[in-house]
Design a protein around this motif. Structure first.
Motif: not given
Length: 225
Positions: A180-186
């Motif tokens: 889970m990273t910021r780009s994955v959440r996006k």
């Protein structure tokens, strides 16, 4: 159900039936039990009370801006319907904790990923808070969108009931086997929003109008009823 809840639901049902011509048949697709993150669009003041009444007897909670509790009567109404005060513009950990607790009790948590009313009926960019709630709770999603009532005041001014239509999609979960990273959440948020957009008429899809951009890389539709 408390007496306050019964009275409030009865009043909302009467008012909504009087002011709107509601097609809620698709709500039969909503599972009758178990925790559920119901993601909806938010055009104006009508969606929350109408969905709340039509989903009865299922318990439904949701978020509301914390400023609403500055008004005694509005805060009381939100308390009756198990709304969670949310501090906007930040990660409100207390609100997230309360959301998870409600889901763990087996209720529906209604969430508008847009975070605010659109006014014009067009989908706005989704915010990733809903992904965080899903991560913390493990609850499945179901998209339930509303449309047709954008210009409700025009109907009321002509003493006509405003149309109010509801469309419900397939349930799904977020994949958990990814870092889970910021780009994955996006990316997850956008995939959720495209599931909502696909249920709406083209003129209501807003920033998610081009369905050819929709992906399901992080969605798992193998959800047992």
């Amino acid at each position: 159900m408390t007496l306050s809840q019964r009275l409030a639901l009865g009043a909302l049902d009467l008012v909504s039936r009087t002011l709107c011509k509601i097609d809620s048949s698709e709500l039969d697709k909503i599972p009758r039990r178990g925790p559920l993150l119901m993601v909806s669009n938010h055009i104006n003041i009508l969606e929350v009370p109408i969905l709340r009444v039509r989903l009865h007897p299922r318990r439904v909670g949701g978020f509301a801006k914390s400023e609403a509790w500055q008004s005694w009567w509005l805060g009381r109404l939100y308390d009756i319907f198990e709304a969670i005060p949310l501090k906007r513009g930040q990660i409100d950990r207390d609100a997230l904790r309360q959301a998870v607790e409600l889901l763990e009790s087996g209720i529906i948590l209604g969430v508008s990923p847009e975070g605010t009313r659109s006014g014009d009926g067009k989908l706005q960019h989704g915010k990733s808070g809903v992904v965080i709630v899903a991560q913390m709770s493990g609850a499945p999603f179901i998209p339930a969108v509303c449309y047709g009532h954008t210009n409700y005041r025009d109907y009321w001014s002509r003493l006509r009931r405003a149309p109010f239509k509801i469309a419900v999609g397939a349930p799904f979960r977020l994949r958990t086997d990814v870092k889970m990273t910021r780009s994955v959440r996006k990316a997850m948020t956008d995939e959720i929003m495209y599931q909502m957009a696909a249920l709406l008429p083209p003129e209501n899809r807003g920033v998610y109008s081009d369905l050819s951009n929709a992906t399901t890389d992080y969605l798992d539709f193998d959800v047992q009823p």
